[in-house]
Design an enzyme around this catalytic site. Structure first.
Site, PDB file in Angstrom:
ATOM      1  N   CYS A 241       0.832  -1.203   0.000  1.00 37.27           N
ATOM      2  CA  CYS A 241       0.000   0.000   0.000  1.00 37.27           C
ATOM      3  C   CYS A 241       0.873   1.262   0.000  1.00 37.27           C
ATOM      4  O   CYS A 241       1.472   1.585  -1.015  1.00 37.27           O
ATOM      5  CB  CYS A 241      -0.987  -0.030   1.161  1.00 37.27           C
TER       6      CYS A 241
ATOM      7  N   HIS B 100      -3.782  -4.954   0.457  1.00 35.93           N
ATOM      8  CA  HIS B 100      -3.321  -5.319   1.799  1.00 35.93           C
ATOM      9  C   HIS B 100      -3.307  -6.842   1.971  1.00 35.93           C
ATOM     10  O   HIS B 100      -4.260  -7.419   2.506  1.00 35.93           O
ATOM     11  CB  HIS B 100      -4.212  -4.672   2.862  1.00 35.93           C
TER      12      HIS B 100
ATOM     13  N   GLU C 280      -1.752  -8.582   4.045  1.00 32.30           N
ATOM     14  CA  GLU C 280      -1.606  -9.011   5.442  1.00 32.30           C
ATOM     15  C   GLU C 280      -2.943  -9.227   6.131  1.00 32.30           C
ATOM     16  O   GLU C 280      -3.009  -9.868   7.192  1.00 32.30           O
ATOM     17  CB  GLU C 280      -0.776  -7.983   6.227  1.00 32.30           C
TER      18      GLU C 280
END
Length: 231
Positions: free
Chosen positions: A111, A212, A214
């Site tokens: 990001c 994202h 994660e």
């Protein structure tokens, strides 16, 4: 065999925990957990001192998400929706990226990390993506991820990591790459044309994604980074 040491940049923000309310160097634990489960040893790098001097002690680097990059870094005046700019973090991370790439350190930008990479190499950003694409789908509401597919360039490292040409991913960004920096190749895009992944040419392993990974158990990118960072 020792675990490769993976540095991860972090936020510095006011935070509350247990009985305390104070300025804190912090990072969503998902980043740390993904690196550890992939076989790496995560080390959090706050934007203080000179983190670029540590690249010789790292085996890999992740530039994590965060607030907007200061638009003066790429020659623009601030948009009214540009926010959470932290000049000290920009200073630290721009220096860190330069040192890491010079050393050929395996690199993953996430990001904001992709935006810092582009700016560090001379590119620019769209400061408010809804002005460009006409919808808020990349960041639908504060604290809520948007989900939409991205298309991966066939034959790219990114596509090979996932083993597919499309992935449905979590988005939370109101900015995106505009003018692409020299040396970068676009390797993923959204249906509206937004650049969603890039790779650095002539580098052993340097890629970045606008989404994202994660947040939703997506481990492939972290596993690829740790694999390339293994001494």
């Amino acid at each position: 065999m020792s675990r490769p040491v993976i540095g991860i940049t972090c936020y510095v923000e006011p935070a509350r925990f247990t009985v305390w309310e104070t300025t804190t160097a912090l990072l969503p634990y998902d980043y740390v957990d993904h690196v550890a489960r992939a076989g790496g040893q995560p080390v959090i790098l706050p934007p203080a001192g000179d983190p670029s001097a540590l690249t010789g002690r790292l085996d890999g680097l992740i530039l994590a998400g965060g607030g907007d990059v200061g638009p003066e870094r790429y020659g623009q005046e601030p948009h009214e929706r540009t926010g959470y700019v932290r000049p000290f973090r920009d200073d630290a991370e721009l220096g860190l990226v330069g040192a890491a790439l010079e050393r050929g350190l395996p690199f993953l930008g996430i990001c904001r990390g992709m935006q810092v990479l582009n700016v560090s190499l001379g590119g620019t950003l769209h400061q408010h993506l809804p002005d460009v694409v006409g919808h808020p789908g990349h960041a639908p509401a504060p604290g809520h991820y948007g989900r939409m597919p991205v298309w991966l360039a066939p034959g790219s490292r990114t596509s090979k990591i996932f083993g597919t040409e499309t992935v449905d991913v979590a988005h939370y960004h109101h900015q995106a790459l505009d003018r692409l920096a020299g040396g970068l190749t676009v390797t993923a895009h959204a249906e509206d044309g937004t650049i969603e992944a890039v790779e650095l040419d002539d580098h052993p392993f340097a890629l970045a994604v606008q989404w994202h990974p994660e947040t939703d158990g997506e481990s492939a990118l972290f596993e690829a980074l740790v694999r390339h960072a293994t001494p």
